[in-house]
Design a protein around this motif. Sequence first.
Motif, PDB file in Angstrom:
ATOM      1  N   LEU A  88       0.836  -1.196   0.000  1.00  0.00           N
ATOM      2  CA  LEU A  88       0.000   0.000   0.000  1.00  0.00           C
ATOM      3  C   LEU A  88       0.870   1.245   0.000  1.00  0.00           C
ATOM      4  N   SER A  89       0.596   2.171  -0.912  1.00  0.00           N
ATOM      5  CA  SER A  89       1.259   3.471  -0.867  1.00  0.00           C
ATOM      6  C   SER A  89       0.766   4.225   0.372  1.00  0.00           C
ATOM      7  N   PRO A  90       1.376   5.363   0.740  1.00  0.00           N
ATOM      8  CA  PRO A  90       1.087   5.975   2.050  1.00  0.00           C
ATOM      9  C   PRO A  90      -0.385   6.309   2.255  1.00  0.00           C
ATOM     10  N   PHE A  91      -0.882   5.925   3.414  1.00  0.00           N
ATOM     11  CA  PHE A  91      -2.273   6.184   3.800  1.00  0.00           C
ATOM     12  C   PHE A  91      -2.322   6.983   5.096  1.00  0.00           C
ATOM     13  N   TYR A  92      -1.173   7.516   5.533  1.00  0.00           N
ATOM     14  CA  TYR A  92      -1.090   8.230   6.807  1.00  0.00           C
ATOM     15  C   TYR A  92      -1.694   9.646   6.685  1.00  0.00           C
ATOM     16  N   LYS A  93      -1.982  10.227   7.825  1.00  0.00           N
ATOM     17  CA  LYS A  93      -2.509  11.588   7.843  1.00  0.00           C
ATOM     18  C   LYS A  93      -1.566  12.515   7.089  1.00  0.00           C
ATOM     19  N   SER A  94      -2.136  13.282   6.141  1.00  0.00           N
ATOM     20  CA  SER A  94      -1.299  14.061   5.236  1.00  0.00           C
ATOM     21  C   SER A  94      -2.131  15.138   4.563  1.00  0.00           C
ATOM     22  N   PRO A  95      -1.525  16.289   4.265  1.00  0.00           N
ATOM     23  CA  PRO A  95      -2.222  17.289   3.451  1.00  0.00           C
ATOM     24  C   PRO A  95      -2.278  16.916   1.974  1.00  0.00           C
ATOM     25  N   GLN A  96      -1.666  15.802   1.599  1.00  0.00           N
ATOM     26  CA  GLN A  96      -1.734  15.266   0.236  1.00  0.00           C
ATOM     27  C   GLN A  96      -1.094  16.205  -0.790  1.00  0.00           C
ATOM     28  N   ALA A  97      -0.010  16.854  -0.413  1.00  0.00           N
ATOM     29  CA  ALA A  97       0.722  17.683  -1.372  1.00  0.00           C
ATOM     30  C   ALA A  97       1.471  16.824  -2.382  1.00  0.00           C
ATOM     31  N   ASP A  98       1.810  15.589  -1.982  1.00  0.00           N
ATOM     32  CA  ASP A  98       2.505  14.667  -2.882  1.00  0.00           C
ATOM     33  C   ASP A  98       1.946  13.262  -2.690  1.00  0.00           C
ATOM     34  N   ALA A  99       0.652  13.130  -2.908  1.00  0.00           N
ATOM     35  CA  ALA A  99      -0.023  11.822  -2.860  1.00  0.00           C
ATOM     36  C   ALA A  99       0.274  11.059  -1.576  1.00  0.00           C
ATOM     37  N   GLY A 100       0.361  11.761  -0.465  1.00  0.00           N
ATOM     38  CA  GLY A 100       0.566  11.110   0.821  1.00  0.00           C
ATOM     39  C   GLY A 100       2.015  10.871   1.194  1.00  0.00           C
ATOM     40  N   TYR A 101       2.943  11.185   0.292  1.00  0.00           N
ATOM     41  CA  TYR A 101       4.360  11.061   0.634  1.00  0.00           C
ATOM     42  C   TYR A 101       4.848  12.275   1.436  1.00  0.00           C
ATOM     43  N   ASP A 102       3.921  13.080   1.879  1.00  0.00           N
ATOM     44  CA  ASP A 102       4.174  14.185   2.808  1.00  0.00           C
ATOM     45  C   ASP A 102       3.381  13.869   4.078  1.00  0.00           C
ATOM     46  N   VAL A 103       4.016  13.177   4.992  1.00  0.00           N
ATOM     47  CA  VAL A 103       3.316  12.600   6.148  1.00  0.00           C
ATOM     48  C   VAL A 103       3.255  13.596   7.299  1.00  0.00           C
ATOM     49  N   ALA A 104       2.031  13.810   7.804  1.00  0.00           N
ATOM     50  CA  ALA A 104       1.836  14.691   8.955  1.00  0.00           C
ATOM     51  C   ALA A 104       1.762  13.914  10.267  1.00  0.00           C
ATOM     52  N   ASP A 105       1.383  12.633  10.190  1.00  0.00           N
ATOM     53  CA  ASP A 105       1.328  11.786  11.390  1.00  0.00           C
ATOM     54  C   ASP A 105       1.496  10.341  10.938  1.00  0.00           C
ATOM     55  N   TYR A 106       2.598   9.712  11.342  1.00  0.00           N
ATOM     56  CA  TYR A 106       2.945   8.367  10.882  1.00  0.00           C
ATOM     57  C   TYR A 106       2.105   7.272  11.528  1.00  0.00           C
ATOM     58  N   ARG A 107       1.320   7.611  12.543  1.00  0.00           N
ATOM     59  CA  ARG A 107       0.586   6.581  13.291  1.00  0.00           C
ATOM     60  C   ARG A 107      -0.936   6.649  13.092  1.00  0.00           C
ATOM     61  N   VAL A 108      -1.364   7.516  12.200  1.00  0.00           N
ATOM     62  CA  VAL A 108      -2.799   7.727  12.028  1.00  0.00           C
ATOM     63  C   VAL A 108      -3.176   7.587  10.559  1.00  0.00           C
ATOM     64  N   VAL A 109      -4.210   6.794  10.267  1.00  0.00           N
ATOM     65  CA  VAL A 109      -4.748   6.700   8.918  1.00  0.00           C
ATOM     66  C   VAL A 109      -5.437   8.020   8.586  1.00  0.00           C
ATOM     67  N   ASP A 110      -5.155   8.557   7.410  1.00  0.00           N
ATOM     68  CA  ASP A 110      -5.792   9.811   7.005  1.00  0.00           C
ATOM     69  C   ASP A 110      -7.300   9.613   6.916  1.00  0.00           C
ATOM     70  N   PRO A 111      -8.086  10.563   7.434  1.00  0.00           N
ATOM     71  CA  PRO A 111      -9.544  10.434   7.350  1.00  0.00           C
ATOM     72  C   PRO A 111     -10.073  10.231   5.935  1.00  0.00           C
ATOM     73  N   LEU A 112      -9.314  10.657   4.913  1.00  0.00           N
ATOM     74  CA  LEU A 112      -9.715  10.378   3.535  1.00  0.00           C
ATOM     75  C   LEU A 112      -9.951   8.896   3.307  1.00  0.00           C
ATOM     76  N   PHE A 113      -9.157   8.078   3.995  1.00  0.00           N
ATOM     77  CA  PHE A 113      -9.159   6.639   3.746  1.00  0.00           C
ATOM     78  C   PHE A 113      -9.810   5.825   4.859  1.00  0.00           C
ATOM     79  N   GLY A 114     -10.293   6.493   5.902  1.00  0.00           N
ATOM     80  CA  GLY A 114     -10.901   5.770   7.014  1.00  0.00           C
ATOM     81  C   GLY A 114     -10.184   6.070   8.311  1.00  0.00           C
ATOM     82  N   ASN A 115     -10.013   5.044   9.138  1.00  0.00           N
ATOM     83  CA  ASN A 115      -9.338   5.232  10.421  1.00  0.00           C
ATOM     84  C   ASN A 115      -8.511   3.990  10.740  1.00  0.00           C
ATOM     85  N   ASN A 116      -7.853   4.011  11.893  1.00  0.00           N
ATOM     86  CA  ASN A 116      -6.969   2.897  12.250  1.00  0.00           C
ATOM     87  C   ASN A 116      -7.716   1.584  12.404  1.00  0.00           C
TER      88      ASN A 116
END
Length: 553
Positions: free
Chosen positions: A24-52
């Motif tokens: 899986l490509s990055p699904f972590y919390k992110s402002p999505q400036a680079d398709a999630g490769y800009d991670v804002a929190d490494y331990r949290v699934v981004d709400p775009l994709f659901g939750n932990n």
Amino acid sequence: MGDMHGITQQLPYLKQLGVDAVWLSPFYKSPQADAGYDVADYRVVDPLFGNNEDFDRMLATAHGLGLKVIVDLVPNHTSDEHVWFQDALAAGPGSPERARYMFREGKGKDGDQAPNNWNSVFGGPAWTRVTEADGTPGEWYLHLFDTKQPDLNWENEEVRDEMRSVLRFWLDKGVDGFRVDVAHGLIKADGLPDWDGAAAMVEGSTAKETPADGDDDGGDAEPATEPTRAEGQDLSQAPFFDQDGVHEIYRDWHKVLESYEGDRMLVAEAWVEPAERLARYVRPDEMQQAFNFDFLLAGWDAERLAHSIDASIEAVAAVGAPVTWVLSNHDTVRHPSRFGLKDPATFPKGIASEDEQPDAALGLSRARAATLVELALPGSAYLYQGEELGLPEHTTLPASARQDPSFFRTHGAERGRDGCRVPLPWTADAPGYGFSLNGPDGDAQPWLPQPESFRDHAADVQDGVEGSTLELYRAALALRRKHRLGRGAHVWSAQHRPEQGLVAFLNGGVLVLANMGEEPVDLPVGFTPVLSSGPLTGGMLPVNTSAYLLPQA
């Protein structure tokens, strides 16, 4: 956007395809400036994709199907919205918070010049100056990619501790491994010396982080002579890539994974040359695999492909690691489109409507043939989402739809990677081809627009259809498993004549023939074809076709 629930729903499809694992490509919390490769929190699934909890259910379902799960780890940089970077901005020069990143004083009388001449891999300068809390111009921070992706300082022990903790967080959940983004970039050369190599922009150019002029009608940007990356130079020799110090990090990570039960693995994304340098990442006490981009770059060229196979197998044999094989990924133009260009060994940085358009039928026939070669080689094969459907690149994507920062940072000179990231077509006659059935306001439009050609490639129109690309992949993967080709041994056969366009080798009793030349060739006597990428007629192997053959009883 797709989400964890959608992945969970489609896992049976992957099981039926015949793969062993999903990355899986990055699904972590992110402002999505680079398709999630800009991670804002490494331990949290981004709400775009659901939750932990959605991730946990997906992981349990995958394991229940016998599929392993590999997650993307982005250790070179964070998002500028990560709490660490926000703390660094607030804390000021010389603080422990800034020591986590690559902050430096500028050159010149007023510090108004960047600390060195490095440029971003995405185009434009690799340094951005911050405004300090008192409103004055301050230090500069390094970002080898986008301005929103500040590089971490891996000489800082707090950074190393944090990433060990992130590894353990996901290992504790049960993930089977990590694909390590920019694995060759974590350590920079002492002193951050100037460098005029491959990442440098065309001399005298400037970057502009806005869409190219003339985009109002949604058309593609005009090709720019500036700014773009210099061609034909080697990024792997840069003072910010492939420094010896990265190996200490991966020896440490190896110990972390080793402390967990079961098979856990690290696979490096490392654009490193030559193959002997790449093999250093998979020594017995470091990672388990590293992507073999030399094979991807060989293109549809028999001699280059044969040389890549030899060099790749030889390099990893010296350290006892498996080879990896890959033809496409989320950073490259899809191989059915690359192979349909006039030069099928070229490597464009995206394709736009005013660029050369691939021959779709020719590219697909070559892609199918190349896939049979890849899946018959010993080692691990990586398939990019949708290639089992024969998906082409979206080569006419309007500039108004593009999202890749490299497109904006090069003012459109690089078309970017959006064309290979267009969402899959699951159902030919459904809105959004079945990818996003519950889109905003009921319009079901995927996050990137799909070309009309995707209708003919949809999974539902290929499922169970003899000769379809989906069924070819399923058959090839089944044969690969039956004959244990991944654990086999590669031996060039007597038919091997790459200078004439014929690639031929044996593995696990299977003879593999790939006709990359200009004339049909005779099939060998004493062998029976069991799978081919296209029709075989008159005892001949047509051009742009591969076949698996077994000895006659």
